[in-house]
Write a protein that holds these residues in place. Structure first.
Motif, PDB file in Angstrom:
ATOM      1  N   GLY A 142       0.851  -1.446  -0.008  1.00  0.00           N
ATOM      2  CA  GLY A 142      -0.242  -0.129   0.154  1.00  0.00           C
ATOM      3  C   GLY A 142       0.782   1.226   0.172  1.00  0.00           C
ATOM      4  N   PRO A 143       0.473   2.366  -0.367  1.00  0.00           N
ATOM      5  CA  PRO A 143       1.196   3.516  -0.676  1.00  0.00           C
ATOM      6  C   PRO A 143       1.805   4.183   0.957  1.00  0.00           C
ATOM      7  CG  PRO A 143      -1.100   4.002  -1.136  1.00  0.00           C
ATOM      8  CD  PRO A 143      -1.085   2.626  -0.987  1.00  0.00           C
ATOM      9  N   GLU A 144       1.272   3.623   1.968  1.00  0.00           N
ATOM     10  CA  GLU A 144       1.579   4.164   3.269  1.00  0.00           C
ATOM     11  C   GLU A 144       2.451   3.116   3.854  1.00  0.00           C
ATOM     12  OE1 GLU A 144      -2.257   5.086   4.408  1.00  0.00           O
ATOM     13  OE2 GLU A 144      -2.170   7.087   3.654  1.00  0.00           O
ATOM     14  N   THR A 145       2.477   1.932   3.151  1.00  0.00           N
ATOM     15  CA  THR A 145       3.189   0.580   3.994  1.00  0.00           C
ATOM     16  C   THR A 145       4.467   0.151   3.273  1.00  0.00           C
ATOM     17  OG1 THR A 145       1.410  -0.735   3.017  1.00  0.00           O
ATOM     18  CG2 THR A 145       1.036  -0.051   5.461  1.00  0.00           C
ATOM     19  N   PRO A 175      -2.504   4.912  -7.452  1.00  0.00           N
ATOM     20  CA  PRO A 175      -1.296   4.811  -8.292  1.00  0.00           C
ATOM     21  C   PRO A 175      -0.013   4.754  -7.257  1.00  0.00           C
ATOM     22  CG  PRO A 175      -2.302   7.123  -8.539  1.00  0.00           C
ATOM     23  CD  PRO A 175      -3.351   6.081  -7.872  1.00  0.00           C
ATOM     24  N   GLY A 176      -0.141   5.179  -6.273  1.00  0.00           N
ATOM     25  CA  GLY A 176       1.057   5.386  -5.165  1.00  0.00           C
ATOM     26  C   GLY A 176       1.318   3.989  -4.763  1.00  0.00           C
ATOM     27  N   VAL A 177       0.643   2.707  -4.898  1.00  0.00           N
ATOM     28  CA  VAL A 177       0.936   1.337  -4.477  1.00  0.00           C
ATOM     29  C   VAL A 177       2.147   1.004  -4.852  1.00  0.00           C
ATOM     30  CG1 VAL A 177      -0.761   0.302  -6.180  1.00  0.00           C
ATOM     31  CG2 VAL A 177       0.183  -0.742  -3.758  1.00  0.00           C
ATOM     32  N   VAL A 178       2.491   1.329  -6.202  1.00  0.00           N
ATOM     33  CA  VAL A 178       3.533   0.708  -6.781  1.00  0.00           C
ATOM     34  C   VAL A 178       4.243   1.689  -7.828  1.00  0.00           C
ATOM     35  CG1 VAL A 178       2.398   0.138  -9.083  1.00  0.00           C
ATOM     36  CG2 VAL A 178       4.184  -1.272  -8.034  1.00  0.00           C
ATOM     37  N   PHE A 356      10.393   9.864  -6.209  1.00  0.00           N
ATOM     38  CA  PHE A 356       9.735  11.012  -6.989  1.00  0.00           C
ATOM     39  C   PHE A 356       8.537  10.609  -7.631  1.00  0.00           C
ATOM     40  CE2 PHE A 356      14.351  12.442  -8.225  1.00  0.00           C
ATOM     41  CZ  PHE A 356      14.698  13.018  -7.151  1.00  0.00           C
ATOM     42  N   GLU A 357       8.446   9.326  -8.109  1.00  0.00           N
ATOM     43  CA  GLU A 357       6.958   8.846  -8.569  1.00  0.00           C
ATOM     44  C   GLU A 357       5.959   8.785  -7.363  1.00  0.00           C
ATOM     45  OE1 GLU A 357       7.524   5.525 -11.261  1.00  0.00           O
ATOM     46  OE2 GLU A 357       5.258   4.786 -10.777  1.00  0.00           O
ATOM     47  N   TRP A 358       6.565   8.273  -6.413  1.00  0.00           N
ATOM     48  CA  TRP A 358       5.455   8.089  -5.504  1.00  0.00           C
ATOM     49  C   TRP A 358       5.182   9.256  -4.765  1.00  0.00           C
ATOM     50  CZ3 TRP A 358       6.992   9.102   0.235  1.00  0.00           C
ATOM     51  CH2 TRP A 358       5.753   8.511   1.091  1.00  0.00           C
TER      52      TRP A 358
END
Ligand code: NAD
Length: 421
Positions: A142-145, A175-178, A356-358
């Protein structure tokens, strides 16, 4: 005594621990913190069925390991390869912790992988494997984990399937998961070539430090893939002469120099560097031992080990691959006076642009490529000179200096947070 067998992937974790304990001894680490960092925080093994094209099910084994998250969410690639095993994934997760720390980006370390032979699978089989593996590890990512990315034999298309599978489960796009995704779904400009570009940035900094003009310098690249081929292309554009390259099928050599743009076309058409015109066929290990100015091991782990380290004749080694040199070989290269740009620095370009992508995904605001490349250069340059300063001050190799800086930063974060509860 010299071991006459090169290490295998099972050896990677003990070898990583050996290096960590060497650094921990130098830093005189508190025993409790040493014990904490010598083990991984969390590891999951999943066995799952995938429907193959012939209608039969096949069971695959996958892993996701988080080594340490004191400095931020876990970050690390996913690898598809027949030799993937838990020990290897643990070692690579630990390496990610040190890599994010040495370049001072706010992530901890993770890694994942599935034991499979992607070259023998169809695209449909790889897609079904990816989607099922993502579902099996969905409680961790997940984007925060924990944010996966590409690694060996995984690419932007596979990252797109991971993003879609995760988003389908959540009911909205995440989108921020990967990272390392296609541009159309939130990928970053500059990400696909970032590791090779970062490797070349580091080589330029090393050349500046050593007072070497890169024009006409000879280069040998082991592993003409996402990292090695980009590094070769950029060095060629800068006036270096690429004299040897290899992939899993073998190697090629030409003292006159290889036309890299043409080699990329040949590899794209034939699937290998082997058979390229006006070159001699050599083995993948010969590529390491050829006299050259710059050697880029950009294939697998443990390629330079106590059995061949003494035969390496390069002036600069830029470790494009993760862990291409064993701890014993580090000492041999250091004694030979070879300037080694350690893996956690030389191949950090990928994770920096992933960062940067994240950031762009979370902010939903995208940067131009010029900004990405210049911020990448800035972070690598700051990190390179800092590591060099430690190396000179403490009279240690660049490798030991980089790992010392990284471990020290993780220890500091652990101390500042304190131990819960
Ligand atoms: P890739 O799959 O694109 O390329 C790997 C290349 O190595 C291929 O050309 C393959 O044929 C070759 N290879 C495999 N076995 C070989 C052997 N025995 N001898 C010579 N060549 C061999 O993978 P990649 O992404 O370029 O990764 C290469 C290395 O870089 C790995 O260690 C990976 O962990 C590391 N790395 C990759 C990234 C990234 O952003 N892709 C980031 C950091 C580190």
């Amino acid at each position: 005594m010299v071991n006459n067998q090169p290490p295998v992937s099972d050896d990677l974790y003990p070898l990583s621990l050996e290096r960590f304990h060497k650094v921990a001894d130098r830093l005189d680490l508190d025993p409790g913190i040493r014990e904490k960092l010598a083990v991984v925080k969390r590891e999951v093994t999943v066995n799952f069925p995938v429907k193959m094209d012939d209608g039969q099910f096949k069971v695959f084994t996958g892993f996701r390991v988080q080594h340490d998250i004191a400095r931020g969410p876990a970050k690390g690639g996913i690898r598809y390869h027949p030799s993937v095993c838990l020990e290897e994934v643990r070692a690579l997760a630990m390496l990610m912790t040190w890599k994010c720390a040495v370049v001072n980006i706010p992530f901890g370390g993770a890694k994942g992988g599935v034991k499979c032979d992607p070259k023998a699978m169809s695209e449909g089989e790889i897609e079904r494997l990816t989607r099922r593996y993502t579902s099996e590890i969905i409680m961790l990512i997940g984007p925060e984990t924990d944010i996966p990315a590409p690694d060996m034999y995984t690419d932007s298309k596979i990252m797109g399937w991971i993003m879609d599978t995760y988003s389908m489960q959540k009911g909205f796009s995440v989108p921020g998961v990967v990272t390392g995704k296609p541009l159309s779904i939130g990928g970053s400009l500059g990400r696909s070539g970032a590791t090779g570009r970062g490797c070349v940035n580091c080589i330029s900094l090393a050349a500046e430090h050593l007072g070497i003009d890169l024009e006409g310098r000879t280069v040998s690249v082991q592993g003409f893939g996402k990292v090695g081929a980009v590094a070769a292309r950029l060095l060629d554009e800068m006036g270096c002469k690429i004299i040897a390259a290899s992939d899993s099928k073998g190697g090629i050599f030409s003292q006159k120099g290889i036309d890299v743009a043409d080699l990329l076309r040949h590899k794209g058409e034939s699937g290998s560097v082997v058979g390229f015109h006006d070159t001699d066929n050599i083995s993948s290990t010969d590529v390491l031992e050829i006299p050259c100015d710059i050697l880029i091991p950009a294939a697998l782990e443990d390629q330079i080990w106590e059995g061949n380290a003494d035969k390496i004749q390069a002036k600069i080694i830029a470790e494009g691959a993760n862990g291409p040199t064993t701890s014993k070989a580090d000492d041999i290269l250091s004694d030979k006076g070879i300037f080694v740009i350690p893996d956690i620095l030389a191949n950090a370009g990928g994770v920096i642009v992933s960062y940067f992508e994240w950031v762009q995904n979370i902010q939903e605001y995208f940067w131009p490529e010029k900004r990405i490349n210049s911020e990448l250069q800035r972070i690598l340059s700051d990190s390179f000179w800092k590591v060099l300063e430690i190396s000179k001050k403490e009279k240690m190799s660049m490798k030991m200096a980089a790992y010392s800086l990284a471990v020290d930063r993780v220890v500091q974060a652990t101390k500042d947070r304190g131990i819960y509860p």
